[in-house]
Design a protein around this motif. Sequence first.
Motif, short mmCIF file in Angstrom:
data_model
loop_
_atom_site.label_atom_id
_atom_site.label_comp_id
_atom_site.label_asym_id
_atom_site.label_seq_id
_atom_site.Cartn_x
_atom_site.Cartn_y
_atom_site.Cartn_z
N MET A 161 0.81 -1.02 0.07
CA MET A 161 -0.05 -0.26 0.22
C MET A 161 0.87 1.25 -0.02
SD MET A 161 -2.96 1.11 2.89
CE MET A 161 -3.85 -0.18 2.42
N ASN A 162 0.67 2.20 -0.77
CA ASN A 162 1.48 3.35 -1.09
C ASN A 162 0.58 4.68 -0.33
OD1 ASN A 162 2.59 5.27 -1.99
ND2 ASN A 162 3.06 4.92 -3.81
N HIS A 163 1.17 5.11 0.52
CA HIS A 163 0.58 6.21 1.18
C HIS A 163 0.36 7.58 0.22
CE1 HIS A 163 4.77 7.70 1.92
NE2 HIS A 163 4.15 8.80 1.95
N HIS A 164 1.18 7.62 -0.95
CA HIS A 164 1.17 8.70 -1.72
C HIS A 164 -0.19 8.65 -2.46
CE1 HIS A 164 5.49 8.71 -1.36
NE2 HIS A 164 5.37 10.03 -1.28
N SER A 165 -0.82 7.53 -2.46
CA SER A 165 -2.01 7.64 -3.17
C SER A 165 -3.13 8.58 -2.33
CB SER A 165 -2.60 6.22 -3.22
OG SER A 165 -2.71 5.71 -2.24
N SER A 216 -12.77 18.79 6.42
CA SER A 216 -11.69 19.72 5.85
C SER A 216 -10.82 19.89 7.08
CB SER A 216 -12.17 20.89 5.12
OG SER A 216 -12.87 20.47 4.07
N VAL A 217 -11.35 20.36 8.14
CA VAL A 217 -10.66 20.75 9.36
C VAL A 217 -9.77 19.62 9.71
CG1 VAL A 217 -10.98 20.78 11.91
CG2 VAL A 217 -12.42 22.21 10.37
N PHE A 218 -10.27 18.40 9.84
CA PHE A 218 -9.44 17.39 9.94
C PHE A 218 -8.22 17.03 9.30
CE2 PHE A 218 -8.49 13.03 11.07
CZ PHE A 218 -8.31 12.68 12.58
N ARG A 219 -8.58 17.18 7.90
CA ARG A 219 -7.86 16.74 6.99
C ARG A 219 -6.66 18.06 6.74
NH1 ARG A 219 -11.16 17.09 1.47
NH2 ARG A 219 -11.75 15.14 1.51
N GLU A 220 -6.96 19.07 6.88
CA GLU A 220 -5.88 20.10 7.03
C GLU A 220 -5.04 20.14 8.17
OE1 GLU A 220 -5.52 22.83 4.77
OE2 GLU A 220 -6.88 21.71 3.63
N ASN A 228 -11.90 8.74 9.48
CA ASN A 228 -11.17 7.58 9.79
C ASN A 228 -10.42 7.40 8.18
OD1 ASN A 228 -10.69 5.69 11.65
ND2 ASN A 228 -13.01 6.06 12.24
N ASP A 229 -10.92 7.67 7.21
CA ASP A 229 -9.93 7.42 6.02
C ASP A 229 -8.92 8.12 5.86
OD1 ASP A 229 -12.06 5.70 4.92
OD2 ASP A 229 -13.00 7.30 3.85
N GLU A 232 -4.17 6.97 6.51
CA GLU A 232 -3.02 7.41 5.97
C GLU A 232 -1.84 7.61 7.19
OE1 GLU A 232 -1.23 11.25 3.34
OE2 GLU A 232 -3.25 11.34 4.39
N TYR A 233 -2.43 8.06 8.24
CA TYR A 233 -1.32 8.40 9.20
C TYR A 233 -0.83 6.98 9.69
CZ TYR A 233 0.47 10.58 13.50
OH TYR A 233 1.37 10.81 14.48
N LEU A 234 -1.79 6.12 9.64
CA LEU A 234 -1.71 4.71 10.44
C LEU A 234 -0.67 3.89 9.26
CD1 LEU A 234 -5.08 3.89 11.90
CD2 LEU A 234 -2.98 4.73 13.18
#
Lengths: 209, 209, 209, 209
Positions: free
Chosen positions: B1-5, B72-76, B136-137, B141-143
Amino acid sequence: MNHHSYFHIFLGGEDLVKKDKPKYKQIVDAAVIVIAENGYHQAQVSKIARKAGVADGTIYLYFKNKEDILISVFREKMGVFVENLEKILSQKVTASEKLRLMIENHFDLLAGDLKLSIVTQLELRQSNYEIRMRINDVLKEYLVLLDKILITGMEDNEFDRNMDIRLARQMVFGTIDETITTWVMNDHKYDLVSLAPKVHHLLMKGMRA
Amino acid sequence: MNHHSYFHIFLGGEDLVKKDKPKYKQIVDAAVIVIAENGYHQAQVSKIARKAGVADGTIYLYFKNKEDILISVFREKMGVFVENLEKILSQKVTASEKLRLMIENHFDLLAGDLKLSIVTQLELRQSNYEIRMRINDVLKEYLVLLDKILITGMEDNEFDRNMDIRLARQMVFGTIDETITTWVMNDHKYDLVSLAPKVHHLLMKGMRA
Amino acid sequence: MNHHSYFHIFLGGEDLVKKDKPKYKQIVDAAVIVIAENGYHQAQVSKIARKAGVADGTIYLYFKNKEDILISVFREKMGVFVENLEKILSQKVTASEKLRLMIENHFDLLAGDLKLSIVTQLELRQSNYEIRMRINDVLKEYLVLLDKILITGMEDNEFDRNMDIRLARQMVFGTIDETITTWVMNDHKYDLVSLAPKVHHLLMKGMRA
Amino acid sequence: MNHHSYFHIFLGGEDLVKKDKPKYKQIVDAAVIVIAENGYHQAQVSKIARKAGVADGTIYLYFKNKEDILISVFREKMGVFVENLEKILSQKVTASEKLRLMIENHFDLLAGDLKLSIVTQLELRQSNYEIRMRINDVLKEYLVLLDKILITGMEDNEFDRNMDIRLARQMVFGTIDETITTWVMNDHKYDLVSLAPKVHHLLMKGMRA
DNA sequence: CATGAATGAGAATTCATTCAT
DNA sequence: CATGAATGAATTCTCATTCAT
């Protein structure tokens, strides 16, 4: 301890919910089902009443308000966790063994009531600050017992005496909680209970003297 | 799994355009403040608009709906966590050291923005199932990066090769998360960052080969 | 118009039977207290029952419904006003003196039962149209007696023979009522009864031949 | 003063209510109609909104809550009474003449808006303590102006200088109010305005020096 | 791009009344 | 006569979203 026995108590059909129970318990059980099936924000009082087989107004003979229902759900269900943990604490076994029994019990109870697992791990966490604080008060009882295991283990030199109790508690509870939440979010698609030995092993490695 | 995706999903498309505009950021920052100060359920769109200094309707030029603001808050904000963790991963240090840097970074960022810590640990968790799934999605990425540390550590024989990766990840993240939430619930009254070494030590003991 | 007809309507039938029973009176008295202390809209049947020392259901053995309680309160209490006024009418004194005695009696009775004054002047007026119409029917009996004083006075040339009876009655009752209501709204903080002579003087000046 | 002019302003059809008026006034006027036609307790916010031709939510852009609508109704409508009375006070006529104009104005305004008369004399009195107290505050303005007439009359030796102002005010207002309420309760079946001279005469006799 | 007035769906709770005991 | 547990209808207000300007 066989989690299947719990399964039957919890999921024994709707009939069981409505019969031979005081209305209070009927309503609490109905709330778990309704919240699990509809989600926290779609769990209207009228839905809970209908599922419990009582009139809307009857709810308010047993609960002060909707908040009170939700907190009662947590308190009632968490009560079993606490009772079981107290029994575990009274056993004459090592702290490590107590920790193993605790994890197993925790996993057992939730694996035995899938709806309850959804409610405690996902839905009830959507409640407002007030409710979450009161839920936390109930949770504290449980964590106090966990602390007792940790202290006993440290006194008996099973666990690292230099360990920070609070951090250890957070590791143990955080790991258990995260493990269950992940399992619930994955639609219970793998066996939770069978993870208990591994979780126990992992935590023990971290805390061992 | 590539986190860049994942990375491309976050920053791709129109979002990128909007991020260059000051208002998008204004609104996200306003949302953090409003949610932290008023609580999730009292964070109305109109309050966020007022705090951001724009009209209610303007919000909808930058976000599809309220849900979109929250995600967006979480994402940013999570973006910074991910960027930092990527830098950590690229360093030539042991897996244990990477884990230590990760914990430190996580604690640092939240200790440096108390309002954000309230929002991520308490308030945003009151959102509904849909939003939490999408959060969670972002978290995944972090996980995935955390998993890389764990895998590297196992490959290098720093960590126990027989370890269940998923459980280890849950222990690490669960412990970090539980530690921060406890700190937030205690009104940030002690120093979070200074707990990092102890948390690292505890987790390392659990995972060490 | 014969006021005795009203009298029989009040006391006829089953009501008479019930009035001999202590519980009927218990409930009426409890209603006055509960309404005075809690306000009309906070005077629930259950509160009245509790104050009367009976079960909720018992209320319905003595009253058809809540409306019936309220009307009964007015009827029972107004009854004393009417009885006293009848005694006054039967005295061999001038019409002016009868008017004076009427005002004095009215003020006396309410000054002697502050709770009742709150109930009749403020709280019961919050009842709905239906109840107020039925209360008015009770009031009519009282006003018929007032009319008798006015007619006697006009026949005896004490009062202006060209006076419009209806307007005169409205002035007399309106002035009395307004005086009492103002006194109640001012928390009974001055002496109502001592105002009687002045009110009498004022009204007499207006009606004198 | 011709009360028919008022008639047209008040009862100029529903179209007038909905057109060319700010929403605030639209809603107040709709409230009067709805309360008069349905009764106080059946005047739901949604009915008022429908009659005003706005959405339920729009009500809350102009009023804090339902209570606020009701108080506004009284304040807005009472405002005309007060304004007219101020004009009357500024005229160079005797106090007796001012009193006559006041009574006439009061009768005129209500005879010109039958629905308003129902609302002020019957329906609004069913409101709770809180609302009635605030309605009383508005009423006080009016009574202060009445007091001015009385004082002027006493200073000019038109009225009895030994008169108790408060009692005189209560007689005047009580008589006017009782007269109107009786007229409303009799379904407006006789002409109210033509009673004005008689009421004035009766009150003047009572107060004359 | 920006505004902000208007929209309207949606839900907790109370309490008079009943009726089985 | 007396009880009191159970009923269930009925209504205000909020707030995300739209769209005419």
